[in-house]
Design an enzyme around this catalytic site. Structure first.
Site, PDB file in Angstrom:
ATOM      1  N   GLU A   2     -24.393 -14.649 -21.515  1.00 31.27           N
ATOM      2  CA  GLU A   2     -25.244 -13.457 -21.349  1.00 31.27           C
ATOM      3  C   GLU A   2     -26.691 -13.747 -21.736  1.00 31.27           C
ATOM      4  OE1 GLU A   2     -23.003 -10.423 -23.547  1.00 31.27           O
ATOM      5  OE2 GLU A   2     -21.809 -10.036 -21.758  1.00 31.27           O
ATOM      6  N   ASP A  39     -13.401  -8.395 -21.900  1.00 32.91           N
ATOM      7  CA  ASP A  39     -14.356  -7.972 -22.912  1.00 32.91           C
ATOM      8  C   ASP A  39     -13.867  -6.752 -23.674  1.00 32.91           C
ATOM      9  OD1 ASP A  39     -16.593  -7.823 -24.440  1.00 32.91           O
ATOM     10  OD2 ASP A  39     -17.927  -7.113 -22.864  1.00 32.91           O
ATOM     11  N   GLU A  63     -16.785  -0.006 -28.813  1.00 28.98           N
ATOM     12  CA  GLU A  63     -17.637  -0.058 -27.618  1.00 28.98           C
ATOM     13  C   GLU A  63     -16.943   0.531 -26.383  1.00 28.98           C
ATOM     14  OE1 GLU A  63     -19.050  -3.970 -26.652  1.00 28.98           O
ATOM     15  OE2 GLU A  63     -19.988  -3.296 -24.790  1.00 28.98           O
TER      16      GLU A  63
HETATM   17  C1  GCV Z   1     -23.331  -8.928 -28.557  1.00 24.18           C
HETATM   18  C2  GCV Z   1     -20.174  -7.371 -24.692  1.00 24.18           C
HETATM   19  C3  GCV Z   1     -21.141  -6.378 -25.247  1.00 24.18           C
HETATM   20  C4  GCV Z   1     -22.417  -7.052 -25.699  1.00 24.18           C
HETATM   21  C5  GCV Z   1     -22.058  -8.169 -26.687  1.00 24.18           C
HETATM   22  C6  GCV Z   1     -21.118  -9.136 -25.990  1.00 24.18           C
HETATM   23  C7  GCV Z   1     -20.639 -10.263 -26.896  1.00 24.18           C
HETATM   24  O1  GCV Z   1     -20.626  -7.859 -23.459  1.00 24.18           O
HETATM   25  O2  GCV Z   1     -21.397  -5.392 -24.302  1.00 24.18           O
HETATM   26  O3  GCV Z   1     -23.243  -6.078 -26.298  1.00 24.18           O
HETATM   27  O4  GCV Z   1     -23.189  -8.826 -27.162  1.00 24.18           O
HETATM   28  O5  GCV Z   1     -19.979  -8.443 -25.564  1.00 24.18           O
HETATM   29  O6  GCV Z   1     -19.517 -10.166 -27.369  1.00 24.18           O
HETATM   30  O7  GCV Z   1     -21.374 -11.201 -27.103  1.00 24.18           O
END
Ligand code: GCV
Length: 671
Positions: free
Chosen positions: A285, A364, A392
């Site tokens: 990411e 995720d 989340e």
């Molecule tokens: C910290 C998901 C979340 C992101 C997070 C990522 C990760 O994609 O939406 O906010 O980033 O996981 O675990 O690195």
């Protein structure tokens, strides 16, 4: 050392009442001169002062003894309780001739034993108990904070945080009063957690500096957590040698880069001798990583492992690596495959002190996912399993969603079938990690009932075989002392099945997502359908689901060993709750439950929303039975849960009715 009590902050599962049974008695501590033994003495003194007991001197009569047998003569009554061996961080608890004893080989064991006595309450001082050893099943039990120093323009102070700001930083600076951090350490120690990573794995500029010129802030936090046996870890940027060191490369095989990490790490240990290590999100990411230099993730992790090894530190290297810029038109790219494709070939190539941190599912942190095949594919690598306590994708602490049952399923999963090791056993030498749900909110977790998830995480990391319902009852008993049967029964009824309720009104049959992109709250069935994130459901007029079979799909099922490879491949054998994760099926496909897919979607969404309303109704029974401010906070969240569950129900049902044209067999209202 004083026991932290923070005015205005909810005591969670450690209200003074939790220590009444022990604090009303005569307690002897036989410890050494370590910081942890000092904590145990302070805890005992605090409890006795509050509840009228007394700290006993060696040789005096006592009702409870907490002892390192090397530290003095045990009272004669408990000498016979020496067996079995407590082991590292463990303790032996027993009761004989009116004396309860906690015996440990190290002071951490004494501390954990003290909190076990609190959990038992009066039961610790009843009948005689045979000496029983309590040992942590997983060596590392860690919470990761996704806290930022600066308030991020999109993600805020805490990424995916639903409990206010950070307990560590405020407005770009370390908080001046860190008492709350110590109180947090105390809460965590009471569950068995022994490690914390203090900053976001997405390392922005300000946070990168924690490794060097802002290291003092890390040391200050470590000083607060140390008395409760918690080692501090830092998320670091793979590009640190460039960002902080002025080098022109971060290539893990470049000597100058390796030296920079070695020197920098040495300084960290000069400042914080018990520093735990690093956490790294690389090539994920948008975070920098070894791919930029044509190097593998083993090269990257090993470079940091080598820098940490002389000091006894570890690197947690995250396996959350996938292409977040994929083309939705391309059906051959499957995000679920990514971690296994990248990491399984590297098995055996990681150093001893490199721990591969793997999210429990291949996507995720969804409400329902199969277990990540990476966990079963790397027997020669130290693995840690990563869970998400912060909600989340499970209601963002506005919904009651007790996650103990999900985690318990994850930890008990056996890759190679009955009799073979569980996920918890595979991760025993690595650890269990979870993203924390804590912030500066007076209830710690926004939704007061979300405290149960934090509690359950620690308890399962210590004892994965504990039943989630029993853990819930433990949490209720400690948090609402004196609440009586009404409070205990009602909370149990509201929370025990709440994960499944949440699952019922959100994305069906394991397909996942369907959340609003960006903030991930509330329904948006096609929200991610044409995005580059790789999170699709492929619903059309005929059917829904992702074909991940070897026969006709992405081949993901082949990443599992037998029996799961075959079970997931087979439409007939695939468990209903994961059907749409593995298969694309017509709406009229009949599930193992005997209902068609589309009817299941309607039924579960009506049922889930109704159950959410039932949870709210149950809470009303507790008006006047719990603290009014807490009552109001929960009620406000329950109103939102019921609203949101109805929105999920109506959007998901309307979507599938319109796509499929199949009416609800029971003729309920769909829009
Ligand atoms: C910290 C998901 C979340 C992101 C997070 C990522 C990760 O994609 O939406 O906010 O980033 O996981 O675990 O690195």
């Amino acid at each position: 050392m004083t026991v932290p009590h923070v005015p205005g902050v909810h005591p969670a599962w450690l209200p003074p009442e939790a220590f009444r049974a022990a604090g009303a008695r005569r307690v002897l501590v036989l410890g050494d001169d370590s910081a942890l033994a000092a904590t145990v003495r302070a805890e005992v003194a605090d409890a006795c002062e509050r509840h009228g007991g007394a700290v006993a001197a060696p040789g005096e009569a006592c009702d409870l003894v907490l002892a390192l047998p090397s530290a003095g003569d045990l009272p004669p009554a408990v000498r016979a309780l020496r067996e079995p061996e407590p082991g590292a961080e463990g303790f032996v608890l027993g009761r004989a001739d009116g004396v309860t004893a906690v015996l440990a080989d190290d002071p951490a064991g004494l501390l954990y034993g003290w909190f076990e006595v609190a959990r038992l309450g009066e039961a610790a001082f009843g009948e005689a108990r045979p000496a029983t050893a309590h040992r942590p099943a997983l060596r590392r039990r860690m919470l990761d904070h996704w806290d930022n120093i600066d308030v991020h323009p999109v993600m805020g102070q805490v990424e995916r945080g639903y409990s206010g700001g950070s307990i560590f930083w405020r407005d770009g600076a370390l908080r001046t009063d860190l008492t709350r951090v110590r109180a947090y350490g105390r809460l965590l120690a009471a569950t068995g957690v022994n490690a914390v990573a203090i900053n976001n794995v997405n390392v922005h500029t300000a946070e990168a500096h924690l490794l060097t010129d802002r290291l003092g802030e890390v040391a200050a936090i470590a000083a607060e957590l140390r008395p409760y046996g918690i080692r501090v870890h830092l998320s670091v940027s793979f590009a640190s040698p460039i960002v902080l060191g002025g080098l022109d490369s971060a290539d893990p095989l470049d000597e100058a880069v390796r030296e920079w990490w070695a020197r920098t790490t040495e300084r960290v240990y000069e400042t914080i001798p018990d520093f735990g290590g690093y956490v790294v999100k690389a090539d994920s990411e948008g975070q920098p990583g070894p791919f930029a230099y044509g190097r593998s993730h083993a090269d990257g992790a090993n470079m940091l492992a080598d820098a940490l090894a002389p000091h006894g530190g570890v690197v947690y290297w995250r396996a959350f690596v996938y292409n977040h810029r994929q083309d939705w038109r391309d059906r051959t790219t499957d995000r679920a495959r990514a971690a296994h494709d990248h990491f399984a070939p590297l098995d055996g190539r990681f150093r001893e002190n490199a721990i591969l941190q793997v999210k429990y599912g291949p996507m995720d942190f969804q409400t329902r996912e199969p277990i990540s095949p990476v966990i079963g594919a790397m027997p020669a690598t130290r693995l840690a399993v990563e869970l998400q306590v912060t909600q989340e994708y499970t209601g963002q602490q506005r919904h009651v969603c007790y996650l103990g049952p999900m985690w318990s399923e994850v930890l008990g999963f056996r890759f190679r079938g009955p009799g073979e090791p569980t996920v918890a056993e595979v991760a025993a030498g690595g650890g269990l990690v979870a993203v924390s749900n804590v912030g500066d909110d007076p209830y710690w977790t926004g939704h007061p009932l979300a405290q149960a998830n934090l509690y359950a995480f620690g308890r399962l990391a210590w004892s994965p075989e504990l039943g989630p319902a029993a853990i819930l009852d433990e949490w209720i008993g400690l948090t609402f002392p004196g609440g009586g049967e009404l409070v205990r029964g009602t909370l149990h009824e509201m929370m025990d099945g709440s994960w499944e309720t949440y699952e019922r009104y959100t994305a069906p049959l394991g397909v996942g997502f369907m959340v609003r992109p960006g903030h991930h709250y509330g329904p948006d069935v096609d929200g991610y359908e044409y995005t580059p994130w790789g999170t699709y459901h492929f619903a059309d007029r005929d059917g829904v689901g992702v074909d991940r079979t070897r026969a006709t799909g992405t081949g993901y099922t082949g990443q599992y060993p037998e029996p799961w490879s075959q079970v997931y491949e087979s439409l007939a054998e695939c468990p209903d709750e994961l059907l749409l994760f593995f298969h694309h099926v017509p709406y009229e496909h009949v599930l193992r439950s005997g209902v068609t897919v589309v009817q299941h979607i309607y039924d579960t969404h009506f049922a889930g929303a109704e159950e959410a309303a039932g949870i709210r109704l149950a809470w009303e029974k507790l008006a006047g039975a719990v603290d009014p401010a807490l009552y109001a906070r929960v009620q406000e969240r329950l109103d939102e849960q019921v609203r949101c569950a109805e929105e999920w129900r109506d959007q998901v049902n309307a979507y599938f009715l319109r796509k499929s044209g199949v009416p609800d067999a029971r003729g309920r209202r769909i829009y």
